[in-house]
Design a protein around this motif. Structure first.
Motif, PDB file in Angstrom:
ATOM      1  N   PHE A 253       0.629  -1.385   0.162  1.00  0.00           N
ATOM      2  CA  PHE A 253       0.060  -0.397  -0.041  1.00  0.00           C
ATOM      3  C   PHE A 253       1.041   1.345  -0.240  1.00  0.00           C
ATOM      4  CE2 PHE A 253      -2.590   2.612   2.603  1.00  0.00           C
ATOM      5  CZ  PHE A 253      -3.805   3.192   1.773  1.00  0.00           C
ATOM      6  N   ILE A 257       1.283   4.032  -3.084  1.00  0.00           N
ATOM      7  CA  ILE A 257       0.249   5.425  -2.345  1.00  0.00           C
ATOM      8  C   ILE A 257       2.077   6.166  -2.846  1.00  0.00           C
ATOM      9  CG2 ILE A 257       0.933   7.393  -1.032  1.00  0.00           C
ATOM     10  CD1 ILE A 257      -1.248   5.215   1.019  1.00  0.00           C
ATOM     11  N   TYR A 264      -1.148  11.601  -3.754  1.00  0.00           N
ATOM     12  CA  TYR A 264      -1.238  11.741  -2.238  1.00  0.00           C
ATOM     13  C   TYR A 264      -0.067  12.483  -1.592  1.00  0.00           C
ATOM     14  CZ  TYR A 264      -4.753   8.724  -3.651  1.00  0.00           C
ATOM     15  OH  TYR A 264      -5.421   7.751  -4.051  1.00  0.00           O
ATOM     16  N   VAL A 273       6.822   7.288   2.778  1.00  0.00           N
ATOM     17  CA  VAL A 273       5.660   6.775   2.689  1.00  0.00           C
ATOM     18  C   VAL A 273       5.173   6.363   4.477  1.00  0.00           C
ATOM     19  CG1 VAL A 273       3.765   6.224   1.833  1.00  0.00           C
ATOM     20  CG2 VAL A 273       4.804   6.763   0.807  1.00  0.00           C
ATOM     21  N   LEU A 277       2.906   7.645   7.683  1.00  0.00           N
ATOM     22  CA  LEU A 277       1.928   6.797   7.325  1.00  0.00           C
ATOM     23  C   LEU A 277       2.174   6.265   9.469  1.00  0.00           C
ATOM     24  CD1 LEU A 277       0.774   4.295   4.857  1.00  0.00           C
ATOM     25  CD2 LEU A 277      -0.471   6.523   5.120  1.00  0.00           C
ATOM     26  N   TRP A 299      -8.023   0.954  -1.661  1.00  0.00           N
ATOM     27  CA  TRP A 299      -6.983   1.642  -1.320  1.00  0.00           C
ATOM     28  C   TRP A 299      -6.701   3.541  -1.956  1.00  0.00           C
ATOM     29  CZ3 TRP A 299      -2.295  -1.241  -3.410  1.00  0.00           C
ATOM     30  CH2 TRP A 299      -1.439  -2.205  -2.374  1.00  0.00           C
ATOM     31  N   ALA A 303      -5.899   6.296   0.693  1.00  0.00           N
ATOM     32  CA  ALA A 303      -5.371   7.078   0.777  1.00  0.00           C
ATOM     33  C   ALA A 303      -5.825   8.777   0.404  1.00  0.00           C
ATOM     34  CB  ALA A 303      -4.853   7.085  -0.209  1.00  0.00           C
ATOM     35  N   ARG A 304      -6.689   8.510   0.158  1.00  0.00           N
ATOM     36  CA  ARG A 304      -7.519   9.549   0.493  1.00  0.00           C
ATOM     37  C   ARG A 304      -7.835  10.464   1.716  1.00  0.00           C
ATOM     38  NH1 ARG A 304     -10.871   9.031  -3.943  1.00  0.00           N
ATOM     39  NH2 ARG A 304     -12.325   8.028  -2.369  1.00  0.00           N
TER      40      ARG A 304
END
Length: 467
Positions: A253, A257, A264, A273, A277, A299, A303-304
């Motif tokens: 994931f 991203i 993003y 990333v 996160l 996803w 992600a949004r």
């Protein structure tokens, strides 16, 4: 047998009736089939294809002349020249299977129903089959209590409720096992008047299929098992393996991203990333943690949301915590039945302190997904001894289907099951649990049930989404 109602409570369903004799092919017409919409409470009134009946089975196969319970069975008749029946199970355990003929008939695997009756059933203790009225429902502990003690309180209250239910229905709960349900499956076969049956099982339904084939291989025509369980049930190992797969999903994931950094803005590399996160999780806790190891189809939306939270938006409190749990929580799901089946058959620890230490070790080893495990704690305080699965190879045609990236039933389980019971393994290139019937390669399932021809080819899953 005349169907007057389906929603029968456990104690009403357990009745002293005569033993069920072996059923000849001609006797199948003696079953009283009626539209499910006419007899099953809550059934879709617009469904004019699904028919339902009840099949009596022994409460305890060690006492075949003793008390009986009714198993609810459904079917959709073959639309063309009929060659037999395919029995279906969607998994769980604890999940209703009565509506599965309708879902398969409407799927890309619907061609199975041209030459075969599609037959579903509710396993004992679920839905219309003597649904067990045991519920664990306690208020949340004080939020100020430390995590370990908060978890201990919830687990021990659940264990007390489980022991109460076992004490109230000892014979019924003791017989909530995969071999017992496999024997119920064979009683359904007899009642249908079939010498051999086809079988299509998903998730825990693959263990049920493996058990049926181990006990009754001579009565298996063809068997397909999708999203395959490991051949040796141990909920400790289940939590370990699912968490390992979830950890891999997190890094995939993060790499996805990074590929779309222009959208993003979390970083252009997977490590960057992942670091961002984890910093977001440290700030917002469980809400963000529940977004980090989910199926690919989720996803873009996740992600949004993560970007919105980072940029000052409100966390979404009701986001699904994980994609784990063999089948989520579908309609007509009995959590106690699932607990009973797992704990009656898993030789896992029964004491909280051992289970908690396993969780801490798992979180240390797998910092993203190590805390997701749920199954091991279900068996804390379970009062009955475990009776492990015992599967064997057979001669009947067997098609296994594994999914390369899914965390619910990791692909390694399918490989282990193949070593144990044989069969050909088709690998689906996706992370979606039990997705075969929704994919173009479901045609392989239709061909298999029509001809017995297996395949070891790979199958394309749904494409990885874009933002």
């Amino acid at each position: 047998m005349s169907i007057t109602r389906f929603a029968v409570p456990l104690l009403a369903a357990v009745a002293l009736v005569s033993a069920v004799p072996a059923v000849s092919a001609a006797a199948a017409e003696g079953l009283s089939w009626q539209l499910c919409s006419a007899v099953a409470k809550g059934w879709d009134s617009g469904d004019q294809r699904s028919e339902c009946t009840l099949v009596p089975v022994p409460l305890d196969y060690a006492d075949p002349g003793g008390p009986k319970i009714d198993i609810a069975v459904s079917r959709i008749r073959a639309t063309g020249a009929r060659t037999g029946a395919v029995l279906l199970n969607p998994g769980g355990p604890g999940q209703s299977g009565l509506a599965m003929p309708r879902s398969i008939a409407g799927s890309r695997a619907g061609g199975i129903g041209v030459h075969h009756d599609l037959v579903g059933f509710d396993p004992r203790g679920v839905g219309y089959s003597a649904d067990l009225p045991c519920v664990v429902d306690f208020p949340e502990p004080d939020p100020g209590v430390p995590d370990k003690e908060k978890t201990r309180e919830g687990v021990e209250r659940a264990a007390a409720a489980n022991r109460e239910c076992v004490a109230a229905h000892p014979a019924f709960v003791r017989n909530l096992t995969t071999p017992t349900i496999a024997r119920d499956l064979d009683r359904i076969r007899q009642a249908l008047g079939e010498d051999k049956i086809g079988y299509y099982g998903v998730s825990w339904g693959t263990a049920l299929g493996a058990q049926y084939r181990s006990l009754f291989d001579d009565h298996v025509g063809k068997m397909l098992l999708d999203s395959v369980m490991a051949p040796d049930l141990n909920v400790t190992e289940m939590d370990d393996d699912q968490a390992t797969a979830g950890e891999n999903t997190f890094h995939e994931f993060a790499a996805w991203i990074a590929r779309y950094d222009a959208v993003y803005h979390f970083g252009t590399t997977e490590p960057a990333v992942a670091k961002a996160l984890l910093e977001l999780r440290a700030k917002f806790g469980a809400t963000v943690n529940g977004m980090l190891a989910n199926p690919r189809r989720e996803w873009p939306g996740l992600a949004r949301q993560l970007a919105a939270i980072r940029d000052g938006g409100e966390p979404v409190a009701d986001t699904k915590t994980t994609g784990f749990g063999w089948d989520g929580e579908p309609q007509a799901f009995n959590h106690f039945q699932q607990t009973a089946l797992l704990c009656n058959e898993s030789p896992s620890p029964r004491d909280f302190d051992t289970v908690w230490q396993h969780r801490l070790d798992r979180m240390k080893r797998l910092p993203i997904a190590g805390g997701y495990g749920l199954y091991e704690q279900l068996c804390v305080g379970w009062p009955l001894d475990a009776r492990p699965w015992s599967f064997a190879k057979g001669r009947s045609p067997l098609q296994l289907v594994g999914h390369a990236y899914e965390p619910v039933t990791p692909i390694g389980w399918a490989l282990e099951m193949q070593q144990k019971i044989g069969g050909a393994l088709m690998t689906v290139e996706d992370d979606a649990h039990g997705s075969l019937s929704s994919l173009p390669c479901a045609e392989a399932a239709v061909t298999f049930f029509d001809t017995g021809r297996t395949t070891s080819k790979s199958c394309s899953g749904a494409p990885t989404p874009t933002p």
